[in-house]
Design a protein around this motif. Sequence first.
Motif, PDB file in Angstrom:
ATOM      1  N   GLY A 262       0.807  -1.204   0.000  1.00  0.00           N
ATOM      2  CA  GLY A 262       0.000   0.000   0.000  1.00  0.00           C
ATOM      3  C   GLY A 262       0.839   1.252   0.000  1.00  0.00           C
TER       4      GLY A 262
ATOM      5  N   PRO B 182      -2.291   5.276  -1.444  1.00  0.00           N
ATOM      6  CA  PRO B 182      -3.064   4.657  -0.355  1.00  0.00           C
ATOM      7  C   PRO B 182      -2.577   5.046   1.035  1.00  0.00           C
ATOM      8  CG  PRO B 182      -2.606   3.061  -2.082  1.00  0.00           C
ATOM      9  CD  PRO B 182      -1.800   4.280  -2.406  1.00  0.00           C
ATOM     10  N   LYS B 183      -1.258   5.151   1.210  1.00  0.00           N
ATOM     11  CA  LYS B 183      -0.731   5.514   2.533  1.00  0.00           C
ATOM     12  C   LYS B 183      -1.141   6.943   2.897  1.00  0.00           C
ATOM     13  CE  LYS B 183       1.793   5.125   6.277  1.00  0.00           C
ATOM     14  NZ  LYS B 183       3.239   4.877   6.234  1.00  0.00           N
TER      15      LYS B 183
ATOM     16  N   MET C   5      -4.746   7.037   4.045  1.00  0.00           N
ATOM     17  CA  MET C   5      -4.891   6.562   5.417  1.00  0.00           C
ATOM     18  C   MET C   5      -4.460   7.636   6.413  1.00  0.00           C
ATOM     19  SD  MET C   5      -2.971   3.362   7.283  1.00  0.00           S
ATOM     20  CE  MET C   5      -1.411   4.266   7.332  1.00  0.00           C
ATOM     21  N   LYS C   6      -3.328   8.282   6.147  1.00  0.00           N
ATOM     22  CA  LYS C   6      -2.823   9.310   7.050  1.00  0.00           C
ATOM     23  C   LYS C   6      -3.770  10.503   7.133  1.00  0.00           C
ATOM     24  CE  LYS C   6       1.110   7.682   8.553  1.00  0.00           C
ATOM     25  NZ  LYS C   6       1.368   7.498  10.005  1.00  0.00           N
TER      26      LYS C   6
ATOM     27  N   ASN D  36      -6.998  10.535   6.889  1.00  0.00           N
ATOM     28  CA  ASN D  36      -8.132  10.217   7.753  1.00  0.00           C
ATOM     29  C   ASN D  36      -7.721  10.112   9.217  1.00  0.00           C
ATOM     30  OD1 ASN D  36     -10.649   9.885   6.106  1.00  0.00           O
ATOM     31  ND2 ASN D  36      -9.279   8.565   4.940  1.00  0.00           N
ATOM     32  N   ASN D  37      -6.464   9.744   9.461  1.00  0.00           N
ATOM     33  CA  ASN D  37      -5.979   9.707  10.839  1.00  0.00           C
ATOM     34  C   ASN D  37      -5.926  11.095  11.455  1.00  0.00           C
ATOM     35  OD1 ASN D  37      -5.664   6.961  10.675  1.00  0.00           O
ATOM     36  ND2 ASN D  37      -3.452   7.016  10.340  1.00  0.00           N
TER      37      ASN D  37
ATOM     38  N   ASN E 112     -14.760  10.928   6.719  1.00  0.00           N
ATOM     39  CA  ASN E 112     -13.463  10.670   6.091  1.00  0.00           C
ATOM     40  C   ASN E 112     -13.151  11.785   5.102  1.00  0.00           C
ATOM     41  OD1 ASN E 112     -14.431   9.857   3.266  1.00  0.00           O
ATOM     42  ND2 ASN E 112     -15.565   8.425   4.571  1.00  0.00           N
TER      43      ASN E 112
END
Length: 387
Positions: free
Chosen positions: A26, A61-62, A65-66, A68-69, A82
Amino acid sequence: MKKPSGHADNKKTGNDDKKAPASKTGYMLWSTSKVAECVGKAPNSAMFDSVTHAYMNQENPKMAMKLNNVLDNITASKRSDNLDSTSLYPGLSYNLAEYFVRTRDLICANVPADVCPPSDCSITLKMFPQFVDGITFGVRTSIDKKHVACQNAQNEMAMAAWKDALTSFKQSPKVASITLERDELQRQFSMFHRMDPLGQLFECSIPREATAFATVSKDYTDSQIQVEDCWRGEKGAAKCLGDALALVGLSVKLDVAGTQDMAGEVAEREAAHEMTSRSCATDPLATFRLLEGDQVELASHGPMFEAAAEEKLATKGPTSTFTSHGPTTDLRNLDEDAAAQEWENSNHLDQLEDTAQQSITREKAAAKMAIHNWLREQRQKTQTAAH
């Protein structure tokens, strides 16, 4: 916006040299390209080609993810479920600063004004050489010679992309950048005990200089910070944060929680048993072997002790033994005489038969001379790096 640059060191955020190709995990690099010297090695997945600057992948993709974190620390009733990161990619050019500014705009547009006013909204992004497919693995032992031609060629390709990225930061009025450095020996030892395969050896006595990526970044970034300074209590943490925020016109008074978050990182890792009880700081001439649980054992006391042991065996026979117990303090924080004395006091001769005092004196003299020479070399390297 501030964005540190330098070399990879963080297992959680860095796209380090040991991870599998991006397409399998990812991870998506910013750029890479095929390197002729790396026969049989497929390039990692990347958004751009480092040489042609062709746009190869309109996704990350990474990063998704970050992004949304980022929302996790915002009260659920005030945030979106999101962030849709697809808007980052249409029409994106080979300009990393542009990508980071788009990222900032997307995040800040989704943060409520009563949480962070739009005029104050800045973000921090880490930029490692691995994002342009650079290799900062370093060396583990004096016989590390594997794939040198491939690594050198790959880093030459990555260096061009690294400079392209740094140039984009320097030219953007919306980006401020910091070179975030760490002691190179400690950085490599940290990677070794957290990421290497079991049984791997690490020689502390090998000279280790800052990577070329870290060195060249100073010609482009707005400021430099030594991360060890940020871990030295409240004043160190406050100065690091203050210097960084000043680059984007912000300031903040660091409270107790903030101080602990920055200065307490080492203590937290110790509490979580993520720190080794012995390291190159306690045994600067030793060789360590990696064990389970990110721990290490002493594989060798280092050349000076091997030489002393050989001398003892040659003069007194195999019934005399030489054992060592590493110093309990970081020798680099002491002056040369104090460091030599600490090293001498912490290493004990276990005599199974009477040994002449002259032999003991020779061994202590050899130990003292070796530690003096090692400390002198370390200070010379530090002074050279400072200039």
